[in-house]
Design an enzyme around this catalytic site. Structure first.
Site, PDB file in Angstrom:
ATOM      1  N   GLU A 122     -22.519 -19.890  -6.904  1.00 19.01           N
ATOM      2  CA  GLU A 122     -21.288 -19.926  -6.105  1.00 19.01           C
ATOM      3  C   GLU A 122     -20.307 -18.901  -6.667  1.00 19.01           C
ATOM      4  O   GLU A 122     -19.983 -18.937  -7.849  1.00 19.01           O
ATOM      5  CB  GLU A 122     -20.656 -21.328  -6.173  1.00 19.01           C
ATOM      6  CG  GLU A 122     -19.413 -21.440  -5.321  1.00 19.01           C
ATOM      7  CD  GLU A 122     -18.722 -22.802  -5.438  1.00 19.01           C
ATOM      8  OE1 GLU A 122     -18.579 -23.313  -6.570  1.00 19.01           O
ATOM      9  OE2 GLU A 122     -18.315 -23.337  -4.401  1.00 19.01           O
ATOM     10  N   CYS A 130     -14.682 -24.585   0.026  1.00 17.78           N
ATOM     11  CA  CYS A 130     -16.000 -25.170  -0.241  1.00 17.78           C
ATOM     12  C   CYS A 130     -16.878 -25.081   0.996  1.00 17.78           C
ATOM     13  O   CYS A 130     -18.091 -25.223   0.912  1.00 17.78           O
ATOM     14  CB  CYS A 130     -15.851 -26.612  -0.662  1.00 17.78           C
ATOM     15  SG  CYS A 130     -15.030 -27.579   0.580  1.00 17.78           S
ATOM     16  N   LYS A 148      -4.727 -36.936  -9.945  1.00 18.22           N
ATOM     17  CA  LYS A 148      -4.640 -35.890 -10.977  1.00 18.22           C
ATOM     18  C   LYS A 148      -4.969 -34.579 -10.268  1.00 18.22           C
ATOM     19  O   LYS A 148      -6.129 -34.211 -10.117  1.00 18.22           O
ATOM     20  CB  LYS A 148      -5.639 -36.187 -12.102  1.00 18.22           C
ATOM     21  CG  LYS A 148      -5.313 -35.581 -13.451  1.00 18.22           C
ATOM     22  CD  LYS A 148      -5.139 -34.079 -13.470  1.00 18.22           C
ATOM     23  CE  LYS A 148      -6.447 -33.311 -13.416  1.00 18.22           C
ATOM     24  NZ  LYS A 148      -6.241 -31.842 -13.253  1.00 18.22           N
ATOM     25  N   SER A 165     -15.841 -28.249  -8.986  1.00 10.32           N
ATOM     26  CA  SER A 165     -17.083 -27.497  -9.209  1.00 10.32           C
ATOM     27  C   SER A 165     -18.217 -28.446  -9.613  1.00 10.32           C
ATOM     28  O   SER A 165     -17.978 -29.538 -10.127  1.00 10.32           O
ATOM     29  CB  SER A 165     -16.851 -26.453 -10.298  1.00 10.32           C
ATOM     30  OG  SER A 165     -16.431 -27.108 -11.475  1.00 10.32           O
ATOM     31  N   GLU A 199      -4.219 -28.346 -12.100  1.00 12.07           N
ATOM     32  CA  GLU A 199      -3.066 -27.843 -12.854  1.00 12.07           C
ATOM     33  C   GLU A 199      -2.607 -26.475 -12.348  1.00 12.07           C
ATOM     34  O   GLU A 199      -1.522 -26.022 -12.680  1.00 12.07           O
ATOM     35  CB  GLU A 199      -3.390 -27.791 -14.354  1.00 12.07           C
ATOM     36  CG  GLU A 199      -4.547 -26.882 -14.756  1.00 12.07           C
ATOM     37  CD  GLU A 199      -5.932 -27.524 -14.608  1.00 12.07           C
ATOM     38  OE1 GLU A 199      -6.133 -28.347 -13.679  1.00 12.07           O
ATOM     39  OE2 GLU A 199      -6.802 -27.169 -15.412  1.00 12.07           O
ATOM     40  N   PHE A 225      -8.212 -26.690  -7.030  1.00 10.52           N
ATOM     41  CA  PHE A 225      -7.064 -25.832  -6.727  1.00 10.52           C
ATOM     42  C   PHE A 225      -7.030 -25.381  -5.270  1.00 10.52           C
ATOM     43  O   PHE A 225      -5.992 -24.998  -4.759  1.00 10.52           O
ATOM     44  CB  PHE A 225      -7.060 -24.602  -7.655  1.00 10.52           C
ATOM     45  CG  PHE A 225      -8.024 -23.514  -7.240  1.00 10.52           C
ATOM     46  CD1 PHE A 225      -7.680 -22.587  -6.255  1.00 10.52           C
ATOM     47  CD2 PHE A 225      -9.283 -23.407  -7.810  1.00 10.52           C
ATOM     48  CE1 PHE A 225      -8.564 -21.588  -5.849  1.00 10.52           C
ATOM     49  CE2 PHE A 225     -10.172 -22.415  -7.413  1.00 10.52           C
ATOM     50  CZ  PHE A 225      -9.807 -21.504  -6.427  1.00 10.52           C
TER      51      PHE A 225
END
Ligand code: NAD
Length: 497
Positions: free
Chosen positions: A382, A281, A173, A226, A176, A149
């Protein structure tokens, strides 16, 4: 309310499933649209279309493929503001940051326009008498990208411009949570003249990904997200005999040496820890302060953090926007409780930052923990939010040990004025991307992006030369054109003569 579907075969298509997900505006907490999750049939259709398209596209000359990238580049320049606006709307990051993200994606397209040059093979004349050998790199076929995301445009653009320019077809993909940017990119690619079916977007969640992973006609999978999911993707792809690169989570450390320039370190850490609300990240989430610099460092960061403007991303004065969802807000704030219960000192508490006018949004102000120790969960895990942990030590060796012993190894940085200290750090640090007085050392498009340890599963980093290697396979040819037909059979291993 709009329900987004997919982009298959060169056009937007509505989804057929009743399985939908909400898309939020994180600054207000409102649902702004829905996204339809791809079914097995829709995935199979996208793969069939991509497979068919990949045959002619692989035979299209590299210069023609590059020309599509040039036109795509022009269109991206024209529409970069629209892309940034939709990123801010769905992700929440401030507009200037969304613009920066789009620009970093555009740089990969710039790299991809050079594909005739970067895909060039090599040739050796006379590997034996009258025998030549050459090596070429050829596309794989249908490649898949699964993206997170936090960079709705940039991370997809780490993947597909290189994959497509190399002669593959691609199925994306996207997350979402932020589906719109990918569909806009697909529209622009086709406006640029990409043949139908070479690029497809299939929205969805876990079952959609699982079908892509098991599909026999998918050759390669690129993933960013992740670590637990990255591990599962690597395993799934290997089980189904696919090439895979799966980039995972991070806990990036910056080591601040006693001789570091305090201003440079503080300004660097502020942007790296709190930019994009820490949802990067390459965010710095641990500052290891060596020696006497710790006190002034914490004091200065605390001052700046308290002044940071946390507002909706569309506010021109905003320096930090909201977190992406209510669920993520809960997760990040639960780490604040954890840190307090573990005995860390919460110097700046960002909870309760929002004023009445921003009620409903997922705003969390900058948080700063001091005296964090490596046994704490807030150090080990994290958090992916605007939370900076400061670990104090008197030993530069221990500072390096901390970085190297951590589970993750995405990025690491050192702040120092001592060239030898910097050089030793670069040489011995266990991380894929390293900064010297640079807090977020994200490689440019013509270098490659990737971490070490639990931050990357697979062998290849993304974009740049590593991307080209990932999206192509090597073919080595040995040939001769004999006029002398008298040569007899030989049963010994041929050697160079
Ligand atoms: P995520 O792992 O939850 O999701 C990533 C993608 O995987 C999404 O498209 C999602 O739909 C899909 N997915 C989620 N669960 C799945 C499952 N069980 N099976 C199959 N697919 C699944 O990650 P996120 O929350 O979207 O993104 C944040 C994470 O991404 C952070 O950990 C961050 O560090 C990481 N990240 C890493 C890099 C990097 O370069 N290493 C870059 C950006 C983000």
């Amino acid at each position: 309310m709009t329900t987004l579907g997919h982009h298959i075969g060169g056009a937007r298509v509505p989804g057929t499933s009743d399985h939908h997900g909400p898309v939020y505006n994180p600054a207000t907490g409102e649902i702004t649209k829905h996204v339809c999750f791809g079914t097995r049939n829709e995935v199979d259709r996208a793969v069939a279309v991509a497979k068919e398209a990949s045959v002619d596209w692989a035979r299209t000359t590299p210069i023609r493929r590059a020309r599509v990238m040039f036109r795509f580049l022009e269109l991206l320049e024209k529409h970069k503001g629209d892309l940034a606006a939709v990123i801010t709307e769905e992700h929440g990051k401030v507009l200037s940051d969304a613009n920066g993200e789009v620009m970093r994606g555009i740089e990969v397209v710039e790299y991809a326009t050079g594909i005739p040059h970067v895909m060039a093979g090599h040739f050796t004349e006379n590997v034996g008498t009258g025998v030549d050998s050459w090596a070429v790199r050829q596309p794989l076929g249908v490649c898949v990208g699964i993206t997170p995301f936090n960079f709705p445009a940039m991370v997809p653009m780490w993947m597909f411009p290189v994959a497509i320019a190399c002669g593959n077809s691609f199925i994306l993909k996207p997350s979402e949570k932020v589906p719109s940017a990918s569909l806009m990119l697909a529209d622009l690619l086709y406006e640029a003249g990409l043949p139908e079916g070479v690029f497809n977007v299939i929205n969805g969640d876990r079952p959609t990904v699982e079908r892509l992973l098991e599909h026999p006609d998918v050759q390669a999978v690129s993933f960013v997200g992740s670590t637990p999911v990255a591990k599962a993707i690597q395993l799934g792809a290997i089980t189904h005999n696919k090439r895979v690169q799966a980039l995972g989570g991070a806990k990036n450390h910056a080591v601040i040496m006693p001789d570091a320039d305090l201003n440079t370190a503080v300004n660097g850490l502020m942007g790296a820890a709190y930019g994009s609300a820490g949802e990067r990240c390459m965010a710095v989430s641990v500052a290891v302060a060596v020696g006497e610099i710790a006190g002034p460092l914490v004091e200065r960061i605390a001052e700046d953090a308290r002044r940071l403007k946390v507002r909706p991303g569309t506010d021109p004065e905003a320096e930090m926007g909201p977190l992406v969802t209510a669920e993520h807000y809960q997760k990040v704030t639960s780490y604040i409780e954890t840190g307090l219960s573990e005995g860390a000192e919460l110097v700046v508490d960002g909870r309760g930052v929002q004023d009445e006018s921003y009620k409903g949004g997922y705003f969390l102000g900058p948080c700063l923990f001091d005296n964090v120790t490596p046994d704490m969960r807030i150090y080990k895990e994290e958090i992916f939010g605007p939370v900076l942990s400061v670990v104090r030590t008197d030993s530069p060796e221990y500072a390096l040990e901390l970085v190297n012993d951590h589970e993750f190894g995405n990025g690491a940085a050192i702040f120092t004025r001592d060239g030898e200290a910097g050089r030793q750090f670069v040489s011995h640090v266990q991380a894929g991307m390293v900064g010297v007085n640079v807090p977020i050392p994200v490689p440019v498009a013509y270098h490659s992006f990737g971490g070490w340890k639990a931050s990357l599963f697979g062998d290849h980093h993304m974009h740049g030369p590593e991307g080209v290697r990932f999206y192509t396979r090597l073919k080595t040819v040995t040939s001769r054109w004999p006029h002398d037909e008298s040569q007899s059979a030989s049963y010994a291993m041929p050697v160079q003569s």
